[in-house]
Design a protein around this motif. Structure first.
Motif, PDB file in Angstrom:
ATOM      1  N   UNK A   1      29.185  -1.739 -42.339  1.00 22.99           N
ATOM      2  CA  UNK A   1      28.069  -2.691 -42.328  1.00 22.99           C
ATOM      3  C   UNK A   1      28.434  -4.103 -42.760  1.00 22.99           C
ATOM      4  N   UNK A   2      29.204  -4.251 -43.819  1.00 28.76           N
ATOM      5  CA  UNK A   2      29.423  -5.592 -44.357  1.00 28.76           C
ATOM      6  C   UNK A   2      30.552  -6.365 -43.672  1.00 28.76           C
ATOM      7  N   UNK A   3      31.669  -5.728 -43.338  1.00 27.97           N
ATOM      8  CA  UNK A   3      32.774  -6.458 -42.706  1.00 27.97           C
ATOM      9  C   UNK A   3      32.385  -7.059 -41.354  1.00 27.97           C
ATOM     10  N   UNK A   4      31.690  -6.345 -40.470  1.00 28.17           N
ATOM     11  CA  UNK A   4      31.256  -7.001 -39.221  1.00 28.17           C
ATOM     12  C   UNK A   4      30.325  -8.188 -39.474  1.00 28.17           C
ATOM     13  N   UNK A   5      29.478  -8.078 -40.484  1.00 27.19           N
ATOM     14  CA  UNK A   5      28.579  -9.191 -40.807  1.00 27.19           C
ATOM     15  C   UNK A   5      29.370 -10.403 -41.276  1.00 27.19           C
ATOM     16  N   UNK A   6      30.414 -10.191 -42.071  1.00 26.51           N
ATOM     17  CA  UNK A   6      31.246 -11.300 -42.529  1.00 26.51           C
ATOM     18  C   UNK A   6      31.980 -11.949 -41.357  1.00 26.51           C
ATOM     19  N   UNK A   7      32.454 -11.146 -40.405  1.00 27.53           N
ATOM     20  CA  UNK A   7      33.113 -11.710 -39.219  1.00 27.53           C
ATOM     21  C   UNK A   7      32.122 -12.541 -38.404  1.00 27.53           C
ATOM     22  N   UNK A   8      30.924 -12.027 -38.250  1.00 28.45           N
ATOM     23  CA  UNK A   8      29.916 -12.770 -37.500  1.00 28.45           C
ATOM     24  C   UNK A   8      29.548 -14.058 -38.217  1.00 28.45           C
ATOM     25  N   UNK A   9      29.478 -14.005 -39.533  1.00 34.44           N
ATOM     26  CA  UNK A   9      29.183 -15.214 -40.317  1.00 34.44           C
ATOM     27  C   UNK A   9      30.282 -16.251 -40.115  1.00 34.44           C
ATOM     28  N   UNK A  10      31.548 -15.813 -40.094  1.00 30.56           N
ATOM     29  CA  UNK A  10      32.650 -16.752 -39.858  1.00 30.56           C
ATOM     30  C   UNK A  10      32.545 -17.382 -38.477  1.00 30.56           C
ATOM     31  N   UNK A  11      32.236 -16.573 -37.461  1.00 36.08           N
ATOM     32  CA  UNK A  11      32.087 -17.105 -36.105  1.00 36.08           C
ATOM     33  C   UNK A  11      30.924 -18.085 -36.025  1.00 36.08           C
ATOM     34  N   UNK A  12      29.824 -17.748 -36.671  1.00 36.57           N
ATOM     35  CA  UNK A  12      28.672 -18.654 -36.670  1.00 36.57           C
ATOM     36  C   UNK A  12      28.971 -19.940 -37.416  1.00 36.57           C
ATOM     37  N   UNK A  13      29.767 -19.853 -38.469  1.00 34.82           N
ATOM     38  CA  UNK A  13      30.150 -21.052 -39.213  1.00 34.82           C
ATOM     39  C   UNK A  13      30.987 -21.983 -38.334  1.00 34.82           C
ATOM     40  N   UNK A  14      31.934 -21.403 -37.592  1.00 32.77           N
ATOM     41  CA  UNK A  14      32.763 -22.208 -36.679  1.00 32.77           C
ATOM     42  C   UNK A  14      31.896 -22.816 -35.588  1.00 32.77           C
ATOM     43  N   UNK A  15      30.998 -22.031 -35.022  1.00 35.98           N
ATOM     44  CA  UNK A  15      30.125 -22.536 -33.954  1.00 35.98           C
ATOM     45  C   UNK A  15      29.189 -23.624 -34.478  1.00 35.98           C
ATOM     46  N   UNK A  16      28.678 -23.449 -35.691  1.00 34.93           N
ATOM     47  CA  UNK A  16      27.811 -24.463 -36.309  1.00 34.93           C
ATOM     48  C   UNK A  16      28.566 -25.764 -36.511  1.00 34.93           C
ATOM     49  N   UNK A  17      29.821 -25.670 -36.951  1.00 40.76           N
ATOM     50  CA  UNK A  17      30.631 -26.884 -37.142  1.00 40.76           C
ATOM     51  C   UNK A  17      30.855 -27.589 -35.806  1.00 40.76           C
ATOM     52  N   UNK A  18      31.113 -26.806 -34.754  1.00 35.77           N
ATOM     53  CA  UNK A  18      31.316 -27.424 -33.431  1.00 35.77           C
ATOM     54  C   UNK A  18      30.033 -28.081 -32.941  1.00 35.77           C
ATOM     55  N   UNK A  19      28.908 -27.425 -33.117  1.00 36.91           N
ATOM     56  CA  UNK A  19      27.624 -28.006 -32.696  1.00 36.91           C
ATOM     57  C   UNK A  19      27.286 -29.252 -33.513  1.00 36.91           C
ATOM     58  N   UNK A  20      27.614 -29.219 -34.795  1.00 34.83           N
ATOM     59  CA  UNK A  20      27.361 -30.386 -35.655  1.00 34.83           C
ATOM     60  C   UNK A  20      28.211 -31.564 -35.176  1.00 34.83           C
ATOM     61  N   UNK A  21      29.468 -31.298 -34.787  1.00 43.30           N
ATOM     62  CA  UNK A  21      30.340 -32.352 -34.274  1.00 43.30           C
ATOM     63  C   UNK A  21      29.803 -32.903 -32.953  1.00 43.30           C
ATOM     64  N   UNK A  22      29.346 -32.017 -32.070  1.00 44.96           N
ATOM     65  CA  UNK A  22      28.770 -32.458 -30.798  1.00 44.96           C
ATOM     66  C   UNK A  22      27.531 -33.318 -31.032  1.00 44.96           C
ATOM     67  N   UNK A  23      26.688 -32.894 -31.960  1.00 48.19           N
ATOM     68  CA  UNK A  23      25.488 -33.660 -32.290  1.00 48.19           C
ATOM     69  C   UNK A  23      25.854 -35.024 -32.859  1.00 48.19           C
ATOM     70  N   UNK A  24      26.870 -35.070 -33.693  1.00 48.67           N
ATOM     71  CA  UNK A  24      27.325 -36.334 -34.260  1.00 48.67           C
ATOM     72  C   UNK A  24      27.855 -37.254 -33.158  1.00 48.67           C
ATOM     73  N   UNK A  25      28.651 -36.692 -32.226  1.00 47.52           N
ATOM     74  CA  UNK A  25      29.172 -37.491 -31.103  1.00 47.52           C
ATOM     75  C   UNK A  25      28.032 -38.043 -30.254  1.00 47.52           C
ATOM     76  N   UNK A  26      27.053 -37.198 -29.969  1.00 41.63           N
ATOM     77  CA  UNK A  26      25.927 -37.642 -29.133  1.00 41.63           C
ATOM     78  C   UNK A  26      25.098 -38.701 -29.841  1.00 41.63           C
ATOM     79  N   UNK A  27      24.936 -38.563 -31.146  1.00 33.55           N
ATOM     80  CA  UNK A  27      24.151 -39.577 -31.864  1.00 33.55           C
ATOM     81  C   UNK A  27      24.883 -40.913 -31.875  1.00 33.55           C
ATOM     82  N   UNK A  28      26.224 -40.876 -31.855  1.00 31.77           N
ATOM     83  CA  UNK A  28      26.980 -42.124 -31.793  1.00 31.77           C
ATOM     84  C   UNK A  28      26.920 -42.734 -30.394  1.00 31.77           C
TER      85      UNK A  28
END
Length: 177
Positions: free
Chosen positions: A32-59
């Motif tokens: 139960x917990x290890x798959x959740x941690x892997x998914x959290x890591x993937x979501x963290x990476x995806x969130x960082x990429x989306x945040x960068x895209x949003x920052x680029x678009x705002x510029x």
């Protein structure tokens, strides 16, 4: 305390319960917990990429807005050439004709090269133009060239810095009869 001392101090049933409990806890973590941690890591990476895209678009948003406003100010060119056919006898006067179109913009025509081998069955003739001047003047000249009746299309345009300033080269097709 060693394993032998623990065996003697605790009854075997308690040790078995502790071992089973530890195995269940490890299984719970693995299932139960290890798959959740892997998914959290993937979501963290995806969130960082989306945040960068949003920052680029705002510029880029002010640039896109300014481009849209500028594009709205550009005037329509209207239909481009091809309305008249140039008499075949006037082909030898192309230098004079194009020079008359270029002079009001402060451009200096350096070459007009009609390509006789390019004449098509539809009555089209390729002409290469070379001229010197400023980019703004070249733009205005090209707008005037688009209104010149025999011009059917401009196939290519190139520019480079030369010894005498900015040089422009155009290849256009004229309708001839």
């Amino acid at each position: 305390m060693t394993l032998a001392e623990m065996r003697s101090a605790l009854p075997p049933r308690t040790l078995l319960t502790l071992a089973v409990g530890a195995a269940v806890a490890l299984g719970f973590l693995a299932v139960f917990l290890l798959p959740e941690y892997r998914e959290i890591e993937q979501l963290t990476v995806r969130t960082a990429a989306l945040r960068q895209t949003l920052n680029d678009r705002s510029q880029l948003e002010p640039v896109a807005k300014a481009l849209g406003e500028t594009q709205a100010k550009v005037r329509e060119v209207g239909p481009v050439g091809g309305r008249d056919k140039l008499p075949l006898a006037d082909v030898e006067r192309l230098t004079t004709i194009f020079d008359a179109l270029a002079k009001p913009h402060g451009l200096r025509l350096s070459a007009v090269s009609p390509d006789a081998a390019s004449v098509t069955r539809e009555g089209l003739l390729a002409v290469r133009l070379a001229f010197l001047g400023t980019p703004e003047a070249a733009r205005e000249f090209m707008l005037d060239l688009g209104g010149f009746g025999p011009v059917v299309k401009v196939e290519s345009a190139a520019t480079m810095y030369g010894r005498e300033g900015r040089e422009f080269t155009l290849k256009c097709w004229l309708a001839v009869r």
